[in-house]
Motif scaffolding. Structure first.
Motif, PDB file in Angstrom:
ATOM      1  N   TYR A  99       0.815  -1.220   0.000  1.00 50.36           N
ATOM      2  CA  TYR A  99       0.000   0.000   0.000  1.00 50.36           C
ATOM      3  C   TYR A  99       0.847   1.268   0.000  1.00 50.36           C
ATOM      4  N   PRO A 100       1.836   1.394   0.895  1.00 53.23           N
ATOM      5  CA  PRO A 100       2.648   2.611   0.855  1.00 53.23           C
ATOM      6  C   PRO A 100       3.365   2.813  -0.489  1.00 53.23           C
ATOM      7  N   SER A 105       3.232   6.116  -5.666  1.00 54.15           N
ATOM      8  CA  SER A 105       3.452   6.249  -7.104  1.00 54.15           C
ATOM      9  C   SER A 105       2.182   6.463  -7.919  1.00 54.15           C
ATOM     10  N   LEU A 106       1.017   6.207  -7.341  1.00 50.73           N
ATOM     11  CA  LEU A 106      -0.242   6.345  -8.084  1.00 50.73           C
ATOM     12  C   LEU A 106      -1.244   7.173  -7.294  1.00 50.73           C
ATOM     13  N   GLN A 166       8.506  -2.230 -10.558  1.00 47.56           N
ATOM     14  CA  GLN A 166       8.717  -0.793 -10.757  1.00 47.56           C
ATOM     15  C   GLN A 166       8.410   0.012  -9.500  1.00 47.56           C
ATOM     16  N   LEU A 167       7.746  -0.620  -8.522  1.00 45.22           N
ATOM     17  CA  LEU A 167       7.410   0.069  -7.278  1.00 45.22           C
ATOM     18  C   LEU A 167       8.619   0.112  -6.352  1.00 45.22           C
TER      19      LEU A 167
END
Length: 179
Positions: A99-100, A105-106, A166-167
């Motif tokens: 979640y963090p 990023s979104l 990518q996160l």
């Protein structure tokens, strides 16, 4: 993960289905003061080594009816029931790491599903507010609804993992998810 954090989590486990290990949530909840230290060690070792215990990879598949009176196989949807311990660690990973990373990023201002604070009621209120605001300056509003509930039935794991890579997630956590 610290023992006291896990104690708090185990102490509030909701009633849930029993996995193949036959450990009921009520038993783990009752024994939380005793189990929290060894389970914290097990969880930390699992995350540090990026290894999901083999027993946690197996699931009991429970058919759940989609309609009131199911007659054919397509009237059911499969639910995979894994170990309560595995589901607990998965929940911790999602809350503390995924979640963090996703929120950083979104933007999820218009999303309501699969979120701790999301609900159908919140989605309906947001839609009603948006329509009302549009009607104040327009004679009519067109609303188009899409049902994407089947989208996750065809999702490829490698596609999802490529996006997750990518996160901003620690390597051991990402590798644990891959395992």
């Amino acid at each position: 993960m610290f023992q006291w954090q896990l104690l708090s989590i185990l102490d509030t486990l909701p009633p849930t289905a029993i996995g193949l290990d036959h450990l009921p949530a009520w038993f783990i909840r009752l024994g939380a003061p005793v189990f929290s230290k060894p389970l914290a060690h097990l969880f930390n070792k699992s995350l540090f080594t990026s290894t999901v215990p083999l027993q946690w990879k197996y699931a009991f598949i429970q058919p759940v009816p989609k309609i009131a009176s199911p007659l054919v196989h397509s009237d059911f949807r499969p639910i995979s029931i894994t170990s309560v311990l595995c589901r607990t660690l998965e929940r911790i990973i999602v809350r503390q790491f995924l979640y963090p990373a996703i929120l950083a990023s979104l933007s999820f201002t218009d999303q309501f599903a699969f979120r701790p604070t999301g609900s159908t009621t919140a989605a309906l209120i947001a839609i009603l507010q948006s329509i009302t605001a549009q009607l104040s300056t327009n004679p009519f509003v067109i609303v188009i609804g899409l049902d994407l509930s089947k989208a996750f039935d065809i999702l490829r794991h490698d596609t999802l993992l490529n996006r997750m890579a990518q996160l901003d997630i620690a390597d051991p956590i990402y590798n644990w998810l891959v395992d």
